[in-house]
Design a protein around this motif. Structure first.
Motif, PDB file in Angstrom:
ATOM      1  N   VAL A  13       0.866  -1.188   0.000  1.00  0.00           N
ATOM      2  CA  VAL A  13       0.000   0.000   0.000  1.00  0.00           C
ATOM      3  C   VAL A  13       0.896   1.229   0.000  1.00  0.00           C
ATOM      4  O   VAL A  13       1.824   1.325   0.803  1.00  0.00           O
ATOM      5  N   ILE A  14       0.597   2.173  -0.909  1.00  0.00           N
ATOM      6  CA  ILE A  14       1.412   3.383  -1.014  1.00  0.00           C
ATOM      7  C   ILE A  14       0.510   4.607  -0.968  1.00  0.00           C
ATOM      8  O   ILE A  14      -0.605   4.595  -1.505  1.00  0.00           O
ATOM      9  N   ASP A  15       0.966   5.662  -0.294  1.00  0.00           N
ATOM     10  CA  ASP A  15       0.213   6.914  -0.244  1.00  0.00           C
ATOM     11  C   ASP A  15       0.260   7.591  -1.606  1.00  0.00           C
ATOM     12  O   ASP A  15       1.320   7.684  -2.243  1.00  0.00           O
ATOM     13  N   LYS A  51      -8.684  14.618   1.925  1.00  0.00           N
ATOM     14  CA  LYS A  51      -8.641  13.257   2.446  1.00  0.00           C
ATOM     15  C   LYS A  51      -7.498  12.483   1.804  1.00  0.00           C
ATOM     16  O   LYS A  51      -7.250  12.576   0.616  1.00  0.00           O
ATOM     17  N   ARG A  52      -6.785  11.723   2.645  1.00  0.00           N
ATOM     18  CA  ARG A  52      -5.643  10.974   2.142  1.00  0.00           C
ATOM     19  C   ARG A  52      -6.099   9.851   1.213  1.00  0.00           C
ATOM     20  O   ARG A  52      -7.075   9.146   1.483  1.00  0.00           O
ATOM     21  N   LYS A  53      -5.345   9.691   0.107  1.00  0.00           N
ATOM     22  CA  LYS A  53      -5.637   8.637  -0.861  1.00  0.00           C
ATOM     23  C   LYS A  53      -4.518   7.610  -0.821  1.00  0.00           C
ATOM     24  O   LYS A  53      -3.335   7.962  -0.742  1.00  0.00           O
ATOM     25  N   GLN A  54      -4.904   6.342  -0.856  1.00  0.00           N
ATOM     26  CA  GLN A  54      -3.925   5.261  -0.850  1.00  0.00           C
ATOM     27  C   GLN A  54      -4.198   4.322  -2.027  1.00  0.00           C
ATOM     28  O   GLN A  54      -5.337   4.158  -2.466  1.00  0.00           O
ATOM     29  N   LEU A  91      -3.349   7.935 -10.794  1.00  0.00           N
ATOM     30  CA  LEU A  91      -4.107   6.933 -10.048  1.00  0.00           C
ATOM     31  C   LEU A  91      -5.097   6.231 -10.969  1.00  0.00           C
ATOM     32  O   LEU A  91      -5.614   6.828 -11.923  1.00  0.00           O
ATOM     33  N   PRO A  92      -5.375   4.966 -10.734  1.00  0.00           N
ATOM     34  CA  PRO A  92      -6.393   4.261 -11.528  1.00  0.00           C
ATOM     35  C   PRO A  92      -7.759   4.919 -11.363  1.00  0.00           C
ATOM     36  O   PRO A  92      -8.115   5.401 -10.289  1.00  0.00           O
TER      37      PRO A  92
END
Length: 431
Positions: free
Chosen positions: A19-21, A29-32, A61-62
């Motif tokens: 898992v990467i930030d 809001k943080r996305k991972q 990001l996908p």
């Protein structure tokens, strides 16, 4: 470094996951991003790549955005920047991409897909304007591909995709050459044809608007002219582009100002055009007197017999009817060489664009046209004053051709009006 974990699936196979930030969204809001790979080495390599892209700001990001959704968002983004007619034209060019790619995810689109789409456009994409199911012209496909390429640039800027898969795709050269052979562009009128058109239009009710088209004004500019705001007989000038009336899909009239500053310009009125406009104004006043309360006081120059404003379509159809009656080659009004009436002195040079008058981006005047009009090329000699004489410039310098448009108008028979002499006298007194 994020921990790369070994994961055992229910079927007993192993996978490697980390898992990467990926930053924060618009709300903070943080996305991972969770990534699963077949081997530990693949997981390490993928983690290194994503980490480097995140550090350099290139991480994509996908997402599940489809091509159709992208097109909608792209067109919506242009609403504050472009006019309604322009956005409608963009939508028309993107309709083939919407139909062909449909619900394909944007991130799954490849160069091969775009190449196959271009091939389909050339052989089977036509929906109207010809046999349905046949190919579009190469020039049309070029415009469609260019607009889709611009939409993908928008997607790249919004970071929906990492690259524009249509950036290096082009219409095949063979298709371009075949299109040029099959659809040769009609040559613009020469000076003799323009002269015949002017002489034949003298008895037409719309003689003055047609002369304005010969000055290089666009049909939308002619349709948008207003007597009070745009025509100044005292100064002998005309405000072109201050107000235009254009058609949206030949159904809706849109009134607006010029698209650019260059399009908003002031043109001098040559004597032939000024006299034609004065006669047209007198005729309209006579028609007003004859119609009485039924006359519509629209204030526009280009109106019918009861004062209702006409459109660009009416102007084109009137010109085409006149061309047919005079047995002249049918050309677009844009293909009628501008500045053939008497304007301020200035030489028209082959291959050079002129911004003195008419359209701000007037087409190139080719050398053969100059040779036909003034005999200045290839050893043809003559009196310079005669070559720049006032009026319509003819290829054959006969006395008839050398007459100015002012004299042509004066000698032309009066058009029979649809009202009596008393109405005409009253109209002239009002002016």
């Amino acid at each position: 470094m994020a921990e790369i974990k070994k994961v055992t699936l229910q079927n007993g196979k192993t996978r490697w996951r980390f898992v990467i930030d990926a930053g924060r969204d618009a709300q903070g809001k943080r996305k991972q991003l969770t990534v699963t790979c077949d081997t530990q080495k693949e997981a390490k390599d993928e983690y290194a790549r994503l980490r480097n892209e995140r550090k350099t700001g290139q991480l994509i990001l996908p997402n599940k955005i489809t091509v159709a959704q992208l097109i909608d968002e792209y067109l919506n983004s242009k609403e504050d920047d472009l006019e309604e007619t322009t956005i409608d034209g963009y939508g028309n060019r993107l309709v083939h991409a919407r139909d062909y790619f449909g619900q394909i995810r944007l991130q799954e689109l490849t160069e091969d897909d775009v190449e196959q789409w271009v091939a389909w456009l050339l052989v089977a994409a036509r929906r109207r304007g010809g046999p349905k199911g046949t190919g579009l012209r190469a020039t049309t496909v070029d415009g469609v591909l260019g607009r889709f390429r611009a939409a993908l640039r928008y997607a790249k800027r919004k970071r929906y995709v990492g690259r524009n898969v249509a950036e290096d795709i082009a219409v095949p050269r063979k298709a371009r050459k075949q299109d040029r052979r099959d659809n040769q562009r009609a040559k613009p009128w020469n000076v003799v044809e323009v002269k015949e058109f002017v002489l034949g239009a003298r008895e037409d009710r719309l003689f003055a608007p047609l002369l304005l088209s010969l000055m290089g004004m666009r049909p939308a500019e002619v349709a948008g002219l207003r007597w009070t705001e745009d025509v100044d007989f005292t100064a002998g000038t005309l405000a072109a582009g201050a107000n235009t009336r254009t058609m949206l899909r030949n159904a809706t009239t849109i009134e607006k100002d010029a698209k650019t500053e260059a399009g908003d310009r002031t043109l001098p009125l040559p004597d032939p055009v000024r006299l034609a406009l004065l006669n047209f104004r007198v005729l309209q006043e006579a028609e007003r007197a004859a119609a009485g309360e039924d006359y519509v006081d629209s204030g526009y120059l280009f109106v019918d017999e009861i004062g209702q404003a006409l459109t660009t379509r009416d102007l084109r159809e009137a010109a085409y009817r006149l061309m047919e009656r005079l047995e002249l080659r049918r050309v677009r009004l844009y293909d009628v060489p501008a500045q053939l009436l008497d304007f301020p002195r200035g030489e028209r040079r082959p291959g050079r664009r002129s911004r003195r008058l008419g359209r701000p981006h007037e087409r190139v005047v080719h050398e053969e046209e100059v040779r036909a009009s003034d005999g200045r090329r290839h050893g043809r000699r003559g009196d310079s004053a005669e070559r720049t004489s006032r009026g319509v410039r003819g290829a054959a310098r006969t006395p008839d051709v050398r007459k100015s448009e002012k004299s042509l108008i004066a000698e032309s028979p009066k058009r029979p009006l649809t009202c009596d002499g008393a109405d005409v006298r009253r109209a002239r007194q009002r002016l």
